[in-house]
Structure formats: structure tokens, C-alpha cells
Design a protein around this motif. Structure first.
Motif: not given
Lengths: 414, 99
Positions: A237, A252-254, A297-303, A305, A308-309, A342
Motif C-alpha cells: 500500500g 497504483i491506488t491504495t 472500498d471504492s475510494y482511496n484509503s490508507f486507514a 479500516r 460498513l457498506p 488499473p
């Protein structure tokens, strides 16, 4: 290295288990190495292990920002398989599965490989056509794969509900696929690498690279400077961040990919069940937990976590497929940072910086690739040219357009 | 779950929206080198922290807009209209840190 066997276990038991030594050496950073591997996950440890084992390199370090086994290598769903549509992927992932088949014996560490089979479900006549094409492509790639009727699916996975909201009309199985214990894979590789002289340095973060005239000479860490002939990045990531230090921008998308387990129950399911259409990904662990993998999850995240959806969608799908599981309590839910490309195929091999190598882009499926990732990267680093199995996974494919679009081929659950 | 302020409908829950990737990625001119075209199509900043991104309120008003969000904390800092210039980074300082 102390060899593990029934006899050592018995002997140690007589001495009340006081004679066990740590499985691997928690090393301190030395000033220079032939190869520094950044990232102590499965791919990093495997790269270091094969550098030492196949190529006899003695001065190899794995530096890990945290501690080993706590990143994605401890957050996956343990599934190993090689049911890939494209020939390049099938060759690579089947090499990996074959290495997994002998890994336990080779490492003298039981990785608890269970080749229980993986069923890919189809929920409509149209999906069945696609699945049949996929199944045939896998066979053409020389990998085992067999079509299943709904009755056969039911026989292999008794708790399944064939008349679900989206009824099951068939599927296919890769019988050699299954699960392997992820902690054992990490621990076994660390132990075997350490025994061959690899320094595993924990809490050691790469801060900057020393690059001159397009060539890497070493790196700065929070534990000081280290000179390195060659550097390999295996940081999943955080690949974009480390590549940026070397002036590279990656495709790359994390994202956050989550999984969850229920409370443990008696054995009810001894096969891995995957549905692309409703995105369910289920198996039962050795401890009895029902393991469920969700979509990213569809969006960028480094959390680290998961949203919930996605969790809700996954549980809804699993409960519809296995109604009896609706009575179980959820025990844990977690997420890992996954590095998605991609075309959802990995990014491996050389970089525009001389002697800097990269191994990333595993997205949602890096665990199954650990042995082959390490084996081919070790070859690539030693020879300075990509291993034949990973030539197609080079960074250059995004310029030439020779993408390996497994995401589209597999639909989902890739 | 994210709660996203749609500029037209107000604060709504994440399942009403679709994510549209990074904002302010400008399509190059017709005649470009392979490198520039690759960069436009595939290469991404992918920051750990502040990210300017596009969202569509697909189950609501159906309109696209931009959001400034922190990828480490998931904090949605604010939304702004599609086509608006890239906001000053200093004006988007995170209000709080949840780590």
C-alpha cells in the motif's frame, strides 16, 4: 536453525519445553548489504529467502517499518489458487501454487496447506456461459479446473442454499486450490531466511534513497544509513510513497480491503466458495471460524479500516448463500491497505532507476503469490533482467498497452 | 461509513454516492507522447493524507462534485463544485486527527 520434528518436540517436552530458542534472529542493521529488501511482508521475506537459498547471497537485509506479519500478510483470507484466465497469470500463479505444495517441507515449518478445492459459483445461465469459458481457459493454461452441476456443488458444500435470491446454476472447481496458514508462511519464511544469514530488521523505516546518476547506492533509515548494491521495494500500500522518493510515479491506488470471521464452530465447510456476482468469499479456518472476504472500498484509503457498506453487502451475500451462518456472531473485522493497479495484475521487476527493483500492485490477491513473487524477484535482482514468468508484469505495459486485465476476466473476487 | 456533503442535497450517507477517482486530472492535447498519455491514463498521486477526488451523488441528485478528504483518517474536509479551481492546500488543513 533448530530442526523441528516429532523427536525434537518429544525431547523438548521431557525438559518441560525450556530449551526452545527464538525461531528467527531479530537483527540490528549493519552498514552495508548486497541487497536490501524494503518491507517485511510475505513478498519481502520470500524475496530475501530465495536470494539466500537459490543464489547464495549472504549479505541480505529485510527492513520492516513495524514488525513482520502485521500488515497484509496477517490480514488476508489465506486462499491460494491459480485459476486465472490469461496464460501469463496462470503460469505465474501456478508456479506459486506448486511452490506452496512443497513449502512446508522445504521450510521445515508446517504451513498447513489444505488443498480443499475452490468453487466459483454461477448464478444465471449467462454467468454459467462466462464461467464455462473461464474454466476452459484455465484448462487451456494447463491448470486443473472442472465444471460442476448444482448437485455437485451441494455435495461439496452441504450447507449451501441452491435456491438463494440468485439461484446457483453451476460453477467450477480448482481442486488444487485451498488455504494455507498465513502466520505459518510468514514465520516459516522468516525462520528459514534468518537461518541462511538474512538480517530481518524490525522497526526500521526507509526514509530516503541515495540515488546518483540514475543508480541507487543505498538508503537512509530511522536506524541510520545503509549502503546497498541493490534495493527491492515490497511495500504494498505504501509503494507510491516510496517510489516517489525515487522520483517515480506509479499506476497504483491504495484502497482498504476488508475481511471478517465469525465465532468458531464445528467443521461444516471444507471447500472455499466464491461468488463473483454477489461477492461472497467464504471458507472455514482450522480453528472453525467462518472466514469471509469482502470487496475493496471504492475510494482511496490508507486507514486499514473497512467501510460498513461493504461489510454489510458481504454478510448479506454470505447469509443468503449459507442461511445457517446467520445465527453466528461476528468475532472480528479488519482491513488491509491494498495496492491496486488499473488492470489488477501485479507490477514487478526493474524500474527506471538502476538497481532499484519493485514488487507491488498485488491489490486484493498477493498472499497466493508469495513464493513465486519471492522466487522470481530474487532471480530478477541477481540477473538484472526480469524472470521469464514476470516479463509481462513490468511497469512498461501501461505505456505499450499490453495490459493483463484479470479484473475484467475474473469479474470480481480476483 | 463516510458521510459526504453533497453541495446540492446536503450531508448524506456513503451508499448514495459513487467514487470517481482523483479530481483535477487534465486530459492532455491530442498530440502527446506515449509517456504523457500513460501519465494521464494511469499514473496517480495516491497520497496518504489529503486527497482531492470526484464523487457522484448517483442515488440522489445525480450530479458530480469534488471532495477534499483525508485518506489516513477518512475525514471529509469539504466538498466544492466540479470545474472549480484546485483549492489552496493550506485552506484544507484537517480539523482533527483520528489515528
Amino acid at each position: 536453525m533448530q530442526r523441528y520434528s516429532f523427536m525434537t518436540l518429544a525431547r523438548r517436552a521431557l525438559r518441560k519445553h525450556r530449551a526452545w530458542k527464538p525461531a528467527w534472529h531479530d537483527a540490528t542493521l549493519r552498514p552495508g548489504y548486497d541487497v536490501v529488501v524494503v518491507g517485511g511482508g510475505g513478498h519481502g521475506l520470500a524475496t530475501a529467502y530465495y536470494l539466500a537459498r537459490n543464489h547464495g547471497l549472504r549479505r541480505v537485509a529485510v527492513i520492516e517499518r513495524g514488525v513482520i506479519g502485521l500488515g497484509n500478510s496477517g490480514r488476508n483470507t489465506q486462499v491460494v489458487r491459480s485459476n486465472y484466465f490469461y496464460a501469463q497469470s496462470a503460469a505465474f500463479y501456478d508456479h506459486s501454487l506448486k511452490l506452496y505444495e512443497t513449502l512446508g517441507r522445504e521450510l521445515n515449518f508446517n504451513v498447513m496447506l489444505s488443498q480443499r478445492g475452490l468453487i466459483q459459483l454461477a448464478h444465471s445461465e449467462h454467468e454459467l456461459e462466462t464461467v464455462r469459458r473461464w474454466c476452459n481457459a484455465i484448462r487451456m493454461n494447463g491448470v486443473d479446473s472442472d465444471m460442476l452441476t448444482p448437485t455437485e456443488v451441494k455435495r461439496l458444500a452441504p450447507p449451501i442454499n441452491l435456491n438463494a435470491r440468485f439461484p446457483i446454476v453451476g460453477g467450477f472447481i480448482q481442486k488444487r486450490a485451498g488455504i494455507a496458514r498465513h502466520d505459518a508462511v510468514i514465520w516459516g519464511l522468516a525462520r528459514a531466511a534468518s537461518a541462511r544469514g538474512v538480517d530481518i530488521v524490525q522497526r526500521c523505516e526507509a526514509i530516503d534513497f541515495y540515488i546518483r546518476a540514475g543508480r541507487i547506492h543505498g538508503l537512509t533509515t530511522n536506524r541510520g544509513l545503509v549502503v546497498a548494491d541493490r534495493v527491492v521495494l515490497c511495500v504494498a500500500g505504501y509503494s507510491s510513497q516510496l517510489a516517489r522518493l525515487a522520483g517515480l510515479k506509479l499506476p497504483i491506488t491504495t484502497m482498504a480491503l476488508q475481511a471478517m470471521v465469525t465465532e468458531p464452530i464445528k467443521p461444516v465447510l471444507d471447500v472455499v466458495v466464491v461468488s463473483g456476482a454477489i461477492h461472497a468469499y467464504v471458507s472455514q479456518s482450522d480453528r472453525g471460524e467462518i472466514v469471509m472476504g469482502a470487496g475493496a472500498d471504492s475510494y482511496n484509503s490508507f486507514a486499514q479500516r473497512g467501510g460498513l457498506p461493504q461489510q454489510r453487502a458481504t454478510i448479506a451475500a454470505v447469509v443468503e448463500l449459507f442461511p445457517t451462518f446467520s445465527r453466528l456472531k461476528l468475532l472480528r473485522q479488519w482491513a488491509g491497505r491494498v495496492d491496486v493497479t488499473p488492470d489488477t495484475s501485479p507490477l514487478m521487476g526493474l524500474t527506471p532507476i538502476e538497481n532499484l527493483y519493485i514488487n507491488c500492485g498485488w491489490g486484493t490477491g498477493g498472499y497466493k503469490a508469495i513464493p513465486a513473487g519471492g522466487d522470481t524477484m530474487a532471480y530478477t535482482v541477481v540477473h538484472g533482467t526480469p524472470h521469464p514468468l514476470i516479463k509481462s508484469f513490468a511497469l512498461d505495459r501501461f505505456r505499450t498497452g499490453a495490459l493483463i486485465d484479470e479484473g475484467a476476466a475474473a469479474g470480481v473476487a480476483h | 461509513m463516510l458521510r459526504i456533503p453533497c453541495p446540492h442535497c446536503g450531508l448524506r450517507d456513503e451508499p448514495e454516492f459513487d467514487f470517481g477517482g482523483p479530481a483535477h486530472v487534465t486530459r492532455p492535447a491530442w498530440e502527446v507522447s506515449d509517456e504523457e498519455w500513460t501519465a494521464y491514463l494511469y499514473l496517480r498521486e495516491n497520497p496518504a493524507g489529503l486527497h482531492l477526488e470526484r464523487w457522484c451523488h448517483s442515488s440522489g441528485c445525480g450530479r458530480w462534485f469534488n471532495v477534499a478528504r483525508d485518506t489516513l483518517t477518512h475525514e471529509v474536509i469539504r466538498s466544492y463544485p466540479i470545474g472549480a479551481p484546485k483549492p489552496e492546500l493550506s485552506s484544507l488543513a484537517s480539523r482533527r486527527r483520528i489515528l
